[in-house]
Write a protein that holds these residues in place. Sequence first.
Motif, PDB file in Angstrom:
ATOM      1  N   GLN A 285       0.813  -1.210   0.000  1.00  0.00           N
ATOM      2  CA  GLN A 285       0.000   0.000   0.000  1.00  0.00           C
ATOM      3  C   GLN A 285       0.847   1.261   0.000  1.00  0.00           C
ATOM      4  O   GLN A 285       0.582   2.192  -0.756  1.00  0.00           O
ATOM      5  CB  GLN A 285      -0.915   0.010   1.216  1.00  0.00           C
ATOM      6  CG  GLN A 285      -1.762   1.264   1.321  1.00  0.00           C
ATOM      7  CD  GLN A 285      -2.671   1.241   2.539  1.00  0.00           C
ATOM      8  OE1 GLN A 285      -2.778   0.250   3.231  1.00  0.00           O
ATOM      9  NE2 GLN A 285      -3.327   2.359   2.795  1.00  0.00           N
ATOM     10  N   TRP A 286       1.881   1.330   0.829  1.00  0.00           N
ATOM     11  CA  TRP A 286       2.611   2.573   1.033  1.00  0.00           C
ATOM     12  C   TRP A 286       3.820   2.750   0.119  1.00  0.00           C
ATOM     13  O   TRP A 286       4.276   3.868  -0.092  1.00  0.00           O
ATOM     14  CB  TRP A 286       3.064   2.681   2.486  1.00  0.00           C
ATOM     15  CG  TRP A 286       1.937   2.998   3.400  1.00  0.00           C
ATOM     16  CD1 TRP A 286       1.057   2.100   3.958  1.00  0.00           C
ATOM     17  CD2 TRP A 286       1.526   4.280   3.838  1.00  0.00           C
ATOM     18  NE1 TRP A 286       0.142   2.760   4.723  1.00  0.00           N
ATOM     19  CE2 TRP A 286       0.405   4.107   4.674  1.00  0.00           C
ATOM     20  CE3 TRP A 286       2.009   5.557   3.617  1.00  0.00           C
ATOM     21  CZ2 TRP A 286      -0.236   5.168   5.280  1.00  0.00           C
ATOM     22  CZ3 TRP A 286       1.361   6.622   4.238  1.00  0.00           C
ATOM     23  CH2 TRP A 286       0.259   6.421   5.047  1.00  0.00           C
ATOM     24  N   VAL A 287       4.364   1.661  -0.414  1.00  0.00           N
ATOM     25  CA  VAL A 287       5.596   1.770  -1.208  1.00  0.00           C
ATOM     26  C   VAL A 287       5.346   1.511  -2.691  1.00  0.00           C
ATOM     27  O   VAL A 287       5.865   2.226  -3.539  1.00  0.00           O
ATOM     28  CB  VAL A 287       6.676   0.797  -0.663  1.00  0.00           C
ATOM     29  CG1 VAL A 287       7.928   0.850  -1.502  1.00  0.00           C
ATOM     30  CG2 VAL A 287       6.997   1.125   0.792  1.00  0.00           C
ATOM     31  N   HIS A 288       4.552   0.525  -3.007  1.00  0.00           N
ATOM     32  CA  HIS A 288       4.421   0.095  -4.399  1.00  0.00           C
ATOM     33  C   HIS A 288       3.267   0.736  -5.160  1.00  0.00           C
ATOM     34  O   HIS A 288       3.301   0.781  -6.380  1.00  0.00           O
ATOM     35  CB  HIS A 288       4.306  -1.431  -4.462  1.00  0.00           C
ATOM     36  CG  HIS A 288       5.503  -2.127  -3.888  1.00  0.00           C
ATOM     37  ND1 HIS A 288       6.755  -2.054  -4.463  1.00  0.00           N
ATOM     38  CD2 HIS A 288       5.652  -2.873  -2.780  1.00  0.00           C
ATOM     39  CE1 HIS A 288       7.615  -2.734  -3.745  1.00  0.00           C
ATOM     40  NE2 HIS A 288       6.974  -3.243  -2.705  1.00  0.00           N
ATOM     41  N   ARG A 289       2.250   1.216  -4.480  1.00  0.00           N
ATOM     42  CA  ARG A 289       1.126   1.840  -5.174  1.00  0.00           C
ATOM     43  C   ARG A 289       1.444   3.286  -5.519  1.00  0.00           C
ATOM     44  O   ARG A 289       2.120   3.983  -4.777  1.00  0.00           O
ATOM     45  CB  ARG A 289      -0.132   1.809  -4.311  1.00  0.00           C
ATOM     46  CG  ARG A 289      -0.718   0.434  -4.185  1.00  0.00           C
ATOM     47  CD  ARG A 289      -2.035   0.490  -3.466  1.00  0.00           C
ATOM     48  NE  ARG A 289      -2.461  -0.858  -3.115  1.00  0.00           N
ATOM     49  CZ  ARG A 289      -3.391  -1.120  -2.245  1.00  0.00           C
ATOM     50  NH1 ARG A 289      -4.013  -0.143  -1.617  1.00  0.00           N
ATOM     51  NH2 ARG A 289      -3.716  -2.373  -1.978  1.00  0.00           N
ATOM     52  N   ALA A 290       0.912   3.736  -6.642  1.00  0.00           N
ATOM     53  CA  ALA A 290       1.109   5.123  -7.070  1.00  0.00           C
ATOM     54  C   ALA A 290       0.163   6.041  -6.312  1.00  0.00           C
ATOM     55  O   ALA A 290      -0.880   5.620  -5.818  1.00  0.00           O
ATOM     56  CB  ALA A 290       0.849   5.236  -8.570  1.00  0.00           C
ATOM     57  N   GLY A 291       0.542   7.292  -6.245  1.00  0.00           N
ATOM     58  CA  GLY A 291      -0.315   8.289  -5.619  1.00  0.00           C
ATOM     59  C   GLY A 291       0.022   8.505  -4.162  1.00  0.00           C
ATOM     60  O   GLY A 291       0.821   7.783  -3.573  1.00  0.00           O
ATOM     61  N   ALA A 292      -0.597   9.490  -3.604  1.00  0.00           N
ATOM     62  CA  ALA A 292      -0.393   9.824  -2.196  1.00  0.00           C
ATOM     63  C   ALA A 292      -1.662   9.508  -1.422  1.00  0.00           C
ATOM     64  O   ALA A 292      -2.757   9.487  -1.987  1.00  0.00           O
ATOM     65  CB  ALA A 292      -0.057  11.307  -2.066  1.00  0.00           C
ATOM     66  N   PRO A 293      -1.532   9.272  -0.142  1.00  0.00           N
ATOM     67  CA  PRO A 293      -2.734   8.978   0.650  1.00  0.00           C
ATOM     68  C   PRO A 293      -3.605  10.231   0.791  1.00  0.00           C
ATOM     69  O   PRO A 293      -3.105  11.360   0.781  1.00  0.00           O
ATOM     70  CB  PRO A 293      -2.170   8.549   2.011  1.00  0.00           C
ATOM     71  CG  PRO A 293      -0.828   9.179   2.091  1.00  0.00           C
ATOM     72  CD  PRO A 293      -0.325   9.235   0.671  1.00  0.00           C
ATOM     73  N   ASP A 294      -4.900  10.015   0.899  1.00  0.00           N
ATOM     74  CA  ASP A 294      -5.820  11.107   1.201  1.00  0.00           C
ATOM     75  C   ASP A 294      -5.866  11.237   2.715  1.00  0.00           C
ATOM     76  O   ASP A 294      -6.186  10.283   3.431  1.00  0.00           O
ATOM     77  CB  ASP A 294      -7.228  10.806   0.671  1.00  0.00           C
ATOM     78  CG  ASP A 294      -7.280  10.816  -0.839  1.00  0.00           C
ATOM     79  OD1 ASP A 294      -6.533  11.611  -1.446  1.00  0.00           O
ATOM     80  OD2 ASP A 294      -8.065  10.042  -1.402  1.00  0.00           O
ATOM     81  N   LEU A 295      -5.521  12.409   3.204  1.00  0.00           N
ATOM     82  CA  LEU A 295      -5.490  12.645   4.641  1.00  0.00           C
ATOM     83  C   LEU A 295      -6.645  13.537   5.046  1.00  0.00           C
ATOM     84  O   LEU A 295      -7.043  14.440   4.316  1.00  0.00           O
ATOM     85  CB  LEU A 295      -4.167  13.293   5.053  1.00  0.00           C
ATOM     86  CG  LEU A 295      -2.904  12.517   4.688  1.00  0.00           C
ATOM     87  CD1 LEU A 295      -1.672  13.326   5.076  1.00  0.00           C
ATOM     88  CD2 LEU A 295      -2.885  11.163   5.370  1.00  0.00           C
ATOM     89  N   LEU A 296      -7.184  13.301   6.234  1.00  0.00           N
ATOM     90  CA  LEU A 296      -8.277  14.084   6.760  1.00  0.00           C
ATOM     91  C   LEU A 296      -7.931  14.466   8.192  1.00  0.00           C
ATOM     92  O   LEU A 296      -7.608  13.596   9.013  1.00  0.00           O
ATOM     93  CB  LEU A 296      -9.572  13.273   6.734  1.00  0.00           C
ATOM     94  CG  LEU A 296     -10.796  13.904   7.380  1.00  0.00           C
ATOM     95  CD1 LEU A 296     -11.229  15.134   6.589  1.00  0.00           C
ATOM     96  CD2 LEU A 296     -11.920  12.893   7.454  1.00  0.00           C
ATOM     97  N   LEU A 297      -7.970  15.758   8.485  1.00  0.00           N
ATOM     98  CA  LEU A 297      -7.722  16.239   9.845  1.00  0.00           C
ATOM     99  C   LEU A 297      -9.051  16.546  10.499  1.00  0.00           C
ATOM    100  O   LEU A 297      -9.911  17.185   9.914  1.00  0.00           O
ATOM    101  CB  LEU A 297      -6.861  17.500   9.829  1.00  0.00           C
ATOM    102  CG  LEU A 297      -5.446  17.365   9.321  1.00  0.00           C
ATOM    103  CD1 LEU A 297      -4.771  18.733   9.290  1.00  0.00           C
ATOM    104  CD2 LEU A 297      -4.647  16.422  10.195  1.00  0.00           C
ATOM    105  N   ARG A 298      -9.193  16.097  11.735  1.00  0.00           N
ATOM    106  CA  ARG A 298     -10.391  16.405  12.520  1.00  0.00           C
ATOM    107  C   ARG A 298      -9.958  17.012  13.836  1.00  0.00           C
ATOM    108  O   ARG A 298      -8.980  16.583  14.425  1.00  0.00           O
ATOM    109  CB  ARG A 298     -11.197  15.139  12.779  1.00  0.00           C
ATOM    110  CG  ARG A 298     -11.819  14.577  11.533  1.00  0.00           C
ATOM    111  CD  ARG A 298     -12.748  13.463  11.854  1.00  0.00           C
ATOM    112  NE  ARG A 298     -13.274  12.948  10.596  1.00  0.00           N
ATOM    113  CZ  ARG A 298     -13.786  11.768  10.446  1.00  0.00           C
ATOM    114  NH1 ARG A 298     -13.863  10.955  11.450  1.00  0.00           N
ATOM    115  NH2 ARG A 298     -14.237  11.391   9.278  1.00  0.00           N
ATOM    116  N   ASP A 299     -10.705  17.967  14.284  1.00  0.00           N
ATOM    117  CA  ASP A 299     -10.442  18.609  15.578  1.00  0.00           C
ATOM    118  C   ASP A 299      -9.015  19.120  15.678  1.00  0.00           C
ATOM    119  O   ASP A 299      -8.365  18.998  16.719  1.00  0.00           O
ATOM    120  CB  ASP A 299     -10.743  17.647  16.738  1.00  0.00           C
ATOM    121  CG  ASP A 299     -12.185  17.173  16.725  1.00  0.00           C
ATOM    122  OD1 ASP A 299     -13.068  18.004  16.464  1.00  0.00           O
ATOM    123  OD2 ASP A 299     -12.416  15.976  16.974  1.00  0.00           O
ATOM    124  N   ALA A 300      -8.491  19.671  14.600  1.00  0.00           N
ATOM    125  CA  ALA A 300      -7.125  20.203  14.589  1.00  0.00           C
ATOM    126  C   ALA A 300      -7.101  21.564  15.269  1.00  0.00           C
ATOM    127  O   ALA A 300      -8.040  22.355  15.147  1.00  0.00           O
ATOM    128  CB  ALA A 300      -6.615  20.311  13.163  1.00  0.00           C
TER     129      ALA A 300
END
Length: 81
Positions: A54-69
């Motif tokens: 998931q983190w090394v071989h797949r293309a693209g960046a993860p979608d991140l979501l911040l809550r209560d920041a």
Amino acid sequence: MLFFHMLRQNWHENFVRALRQFYKQFKFKQATLQICSQTINATSGQDFSAQFEQWVHRAGAPDLLLRDAETERTRKDLSSK
């Protein structure tokens, strides 16, 4: 790099041990990320193959979501006046 940071944060002692083993075994040699993954798996007794996929071989960046920041000022403005 984010993946290795995540491993280090959540699995610090074993991660350091795995990196030391990897360095000891492959110092001055070529090694692949697959070999690195195998070393981490063997050292930890856990299977991180899915995480490497998931983190090394797949293309693209993860979608991140911040809550209560929240923000907090940590030091004074350093710009010259």
